[in-house]
Design a protein around this motif. Structure first.
Motif, PDB file in Angstrom:
ATOM      1  N   ALA A 120       0.815  -1.226   0.000  1.00 54.71           N
ATOM      2  CA  ALA A 120       0.000   0.000   0.000  1.00 54.71           C
ATOM      3  C   ALA A 120       0.847   1.275   0.000  1.00 54.71           C
ATOM      4  CB  ALA A 120      -0.971  -0.019   1.177  1.00 54.71           C
ATOM      5  N   ALA A 152      -5.460   7.540  -2.410  1.00 52.17           N
ATOM      6  CA  ALA A 152      -6.052   6.798  -1.297  1.00 52.17           C
ATOM      7  C   ALA A 152      -6.861   5.605  -1.794  1.00 52.17           C
ATOM      8  CB  ALA A 152      -6.945   7.723  -0.463  1.00 52.17           C
ATOM      9  N   SER A 206      -5.869   1.748  -0.970  1.00 53.40           N
ATOM     10  CA  SER A 206      -6.848   0.906  -0.291  1.00 53.40           C
ATOM     11  C   SER A 206      -7.089  -0.389  -1.056  1.00 53.40           C
ATOM     12  CB  SER A 206      -8.162   1.675  -0.130  1.00 53.40           C
ATOM     13  OG  SER A 206      -9.175   0.837   0.382  1.00 53.40           O
ATOM     14  N   ARG A 212      -4.174  -2.685  -0.492  1.00 59.97           N
ATOM     15  CA  ARG A 212      -4.182  -3.206   0.874  1.00 59.97           C
ATOM     16  C   ARG A 212      -5.240  -4.294   1.061  1.00 59.97           C
ATOM     17  NH1 ARG A 212      -5.326   1.133   2.980  1.00 59.97           N
ATOM     18  NH2 ARG A 212      -3.184   1.921   3.205  1.00 59.97           N
ATOM     19  N   GLU A 213      -6.357  -4.150   0.383  1.00 59.36           N
ATOM     20  CA  GLU A 213      -7.496  -5.043   0.616  1.00 59.36           C
ATOM     21  C   GLU A 213      -7.734  -6.025  -0.534  1.00 59.36           C
ATOM     22  OE1 GLU A 213      -8.902  -5.031   3.424  1.00 59.36           O
ATOM     23  OE2 GLU A 213      -8.321  -3.092   4.282  1.00 59.36           O
ATOM     24  N   ASP A 248     -14.704   1.210   2.970  1.00 64.38           N
ATOM     25  CA  ASP A 248     -15.233   2.392   3.664  1.00 64.38           C
ATOM     26  C   ASP A 248     -16.694   2.653   3.309  1.00 64.38           C
ATOM     27  OD1 ASP A 248     -12.820   2.877   4.934  1.00 64.38           O
ATOM     28  OD2 ASP A 248     -12.081   4.132   3.304  1.00 64.38           O
ATOM     29  N   ARG A 274     -16.120   2.014  -4.782  1.00 66.39           N
ATOM     30  CA  ARG A 274     -14.866   1.349  -4.418  1.00 66.39           C
ATOM     31  C   ARG A 274     -15.069  -0.160  -4.303  1.00 66.39           C
ATOM     32  NH1 ARG A 274     -11.211   3.738   0.423  1.00 66.39           N
ATOM     33  NH2 ARG A 274     -11.723   5.616  -0.800  1.00 66.39           N
TER      34      ARG A 274
END
Length: 789
Positions: free
Chosen positions: A469, A487, A491, A494-495, A522, A527
């Motif tokens: 990330a 961002a 993200s 990371r995910e 989020d 997303r």
């Protein structure tokens, strides 16, 4: 002569196991082995001939022994050559037995034959493999003139029959590569027969021997030496003449060669295989081009150059740079060349790549919007990206763009589900993601996340998702993306494993499972769609073990459950209000002419257009820009008090600056019904490939037209997602006009070759469309995008 009982031990001793990790030791080791092989075989020859000189007879070697690069336990491939005049057939047979039996008694694997010079010629004519092998034949003992005669004859025939032999050679090479795979992508590489292996170096020599292409040097020779060193180490470690680096031997071979980590060994092997494979593929193309140039034809032999734009041309199956292009004047040229080549599924010529790498200036940091757009276009190119990216990587251009790439380049993946190295997996993921672009709002962010999702697989990283990330953030900022986009991509990196783990390992009916998915994005629906598409692309690229029907079904069921929890309302795509034409210029419209202003933005242009609103104005303007050869990157169209105020951001592939006067004349003629200014558009459409509507690897699938509910109280909002092409906006404008629909405003955006266009439309009375009309308009819009209207 060395005692036959200790030949293998002697060869292993000469390999010098303690010196393997010393730089340059491989060359000296193989020289010692070559000297031993020839001395031992010469001793056998002397005993077989009782020390007498036999005219017209010789012992020759082919293969690695003939080339002098045999390993510690390599086979012997020997030929007893003769003219057929000095000794009788029985005498030749007895002489052969006196040579072969001592070698067999020594436990050395032997491939042997007895041939006259004319028989060598006949065998080479009938057997492609034998012909290539005989090109390397060298004298070991006896009458060297016989060997020289055989080699000269075979070489002459090889050159004379190159036109017939080249297709046979390339076909045989392709079959071999399919059987043994790609050396660079294998966790247990076949060092000899795989694509990029030792055998391919023999093919390079054969192509050079045919005078069809020069044999590459430099990096290729270094790569060849590296593979020879690894092969030698495999022989020493296993005690056998193997050519496969098995998993069970990774640690021992790495230790022998001085590597602290076996993965570093595999990365170097992969690098070597890639260098040889890239050189081979390019040399085969050069050979084909050379052969075609020899075909008798009338008239001057001028190269066929098809212009692609930006001073680049398609020539004989490659993208090349025109001689008149000032290569040092455009730092975007490597990106432009890559986009054109990848879209056309063509390689960039090696010479052009070298010039781009050495003469083009680095892109300024952060990247400009133009550079970012070109990079997105490159990533969206589909399967053609793989070959083009490899060429850029071989020349070091990728590392200039992204220094972080060096850490994952050729890194092996020991997980059984993966079939590629880390860097190749990232590119394959990007290619597969292009087939999912229609399902997301930001195609460019999906492709960037696909490119970077495993960037954290670096030495020492425990959790590559967490490690990747911050690396992704660094790359995104260098590329000049907004902090919001940074961002999002960070993200996603990371995910990127979250959804597949939740879908396959957790209970979908448990609210906490859905909560975990929502937390990963989020609670953002857009997303989530990006993460879902990335999850699928990652799994498909990894291989069939990672993307089974069962896993696909579970992920689909889980996605349905998550979507049910997300807000059903889909926010409209927002854009900033366009700059209105200043009051002192509005008077220009009173003369009957439109207002046009062109502003240069360092490689792209902003075109401000204001005109009296009329039915078809949107279609006419879009068509005129396309006819002028301009590529629309973004646009915002508004109608204010009966005046259309448009802001278009375009690029000019031909480097021609848009002419204000020409645009004014074109719009004025179109307003009177004269369609002449659009005549060039039909010609441009002929050269624009239209992708299949069927969703396959690397194709985005069917166009989509979606109604955005609740986005406006006084207009119907339609979002269109389709593959961009010359004149598409013009066609959509005509479609709306024919459907009796007025375009009140339009928000045009192109991400990675895909349009994301939002149209605010109404009927002629200014009211939103009724349901029946909406259905009709959506249907004709899809037909227009699909090219069937």
């Amino acid at each position: 002569m060395t005692d036959v009982t200790d030949v293998a031990a002697r060869r292993l001793d000469l390999a010098g196991t303690r010196a393997f990790e010393t730089a340059g030791s491989g060359v000296q080791r193989r020289l010692r082995l070559a000297e031993f092989n020839r001395e031992w075989l010469d001793g056998i020859w002397q005993e077989a001939t009782k020390g007498q000189r036999v005219e017209g007879v010789a012992l020759a070697a082919v293969g690695s022994v003939g080339r002098g690069d045999a390993g510690p336990l390599s086979d012997y491939d020997l030929v007893l050559l003769h003219y057929g005049r000095t000794l009788s057939a029985d005498e030749i047979t007895r002489l052969a037995d006196r040579i072969w039996y001592p070698i067999w008694d020594a436990g050395v694997r032997l491939d042997h034959s007895v041939r006259t010079v004319s028989q060598c010629r006949s065998v080479a004519a009938d057997d492609l493999t034998a012909a290539v092998g005989l090109l390397d034949i060298s004298a070991v003992a006896g009458d060297a003139e016989v060997v020289a005669a055989a080699r000269a004859t075979v070489s002459h025939d090889w050159r004379a029959n190159a036109r017939k032999r080249l297709p046979q050679l390339t076909e045989a090479m392709s079959v071999r590569h399919q059987r043994h795979g790609d050396l660079a992508q294998s966790i247990e590489p076949e060092l000899k027969e795989a694509h990029g292996g030792l055998r391919d170096m023999t093919v390079l020599g054969a192509l050079a021997e045919a005078w069809l292409a020069d044999r590459p040097r430099g990096d290729v020779d270094t790569a060849y030496g590296r593979l020879l060193d690894v092969r030698d180490a495999v022989h020493v470690v296993t005690g056998r003449g193997r050519d496969r680096l098995g998993r069970e031997d990774h640690d021992a071979v790495a230790a022998l060669l001085g590597y602290d980590d076996p993965d570093d060994l595999l990365a170097d092997v992969s690098d070597a295989g890639r260098a040889i494979a890239y050189a081979l593929d390019g040399t085969v193309r050069r050979a084909g081009q050379s052969q075609r140039a020899r075909v008798l034809r009338v008239g001057p032999r001028r190269p066929q150059m098809t212009p692609l734009g930006y001073g680049l041309f398609e020539s004989d199956g490659e993208v090349v740079l025109g001689s008149g292009r000032l290569i040092d004047s455009d730092p975007h040229l490597p990106l432009r060349a890559a986009v054109l080549a990848a879209r056309a599924n063509l390689p960039i010529a090696p010479t052009t790549l070298e010039n781009l790498a050495t003469k083009c200036a680095d892109l300024p940091t952060p990247w400009s919007p133009l550079a970012r757009g070109l990079f997105s276009d490159l990533l969206s190119a589909g399967p053609g990206l793989v070959t083009v990216w490899e060429g850029l990587d071989q020349q070091g251009i990728i590392e200039r763009w992204m220094p972080e790439w060096a850490s994952v380049r050729s890194r092996p993946q020991r997980n059984a589900v993966h079939r590629h190295t880390v860097d190749r997996h990232l590119i394959e993921t990007v290619v597969h993601a292009t087939g999912l672009l229609r399902g997301v709002g930001r195609a460019d962010l999906l492709l960037l996340a696909a490119l970077l999702h495993d960037i954290g697989k670096i030495p020492g990283a425990r959790d590559h998702s967490a490690a990747g990330a911050p690396i992704a953030e660094k790359v995104m900022r260098r590329l000049g993306h907004s902090e919001e986009d940074v961002a999002v991509v960070a993200s996603l990196v990371r995910e990127h494993l979250t959804l597949i783990e939740l879908a396959t390992r957790r209970d979908h009916s448990d609210p906490r499972t859905i909560d975990a998915a929502l937390a990963a994005v989020d609670g953002n629906a857009d997303r989530f769609e990006l993460l879902l598409a990335l999850t699928e692309a990652d799994a498909v690229a990894a291989g069939p073990k990672a993307w089974t029907d069962w896993r696909a079904a579970l992920l689909g069921q889980f996605a349905t459950a998550v979507r049910a929890r997300l807000s059903p309302a889909t926010p409209a795509v927002g854009h900033p209000e366009p700059s209105l034409v200043p009051d002192d210029l509005v008077s220009t419209l009173a003369t009957g002419e439109p207002f046009v202003d062109v502003v240069s933005n360092g490689g792209s242009y902003r075109i401000d257009i204001a005109d009296r609103d009329r039915l078809g104005l949107f279609a006419d303007t879009a068509g005129l820009l396309a006819a002028e050869g301009l590529v629309v990157r973004t646009a915002v169209l508004r109608t204010v008090d009966g005046i259309a105020v448009n802001e278009w951001h375009v690029e000019s592939p031909s480097d021609t600056v848009p002419e204000k006067a020409r645009l004014v004349r074109g719009l004025t003629r179109l307003a009177t019904g004269d369609r002449g200014p659009l005549s060039l558009l039909d010609r441009r459409r002929q050269f624009a490939a239209r992708p299949s509507g069927t969703s396959t690897i690397g194709t985005p699938g069917q166009p989509r037209a979606l109604v955005v509910p609740g986005a406006s109280t006084d207009a119907t909002v339609i979002e269109v997602r389709a593959h961009d092409r010359p004149g598409l906006l013009h066609e959509l404008g005509i479609t709306f006009a024919k459907a009796g629909v007025s375009v009140r405003s339009a928000h045009i955006a192109t991400y990675a070759g895909q349009t994301l266009d939002t149209f605010y439309v109404s009927d002629f009375s200014g009211r939103p469309l009724d349901p029946a009309k909406v259905a009709q308009v959506v249907a004709v819009v899809i037909d227009t995008c699909d090219g069937t209207a």
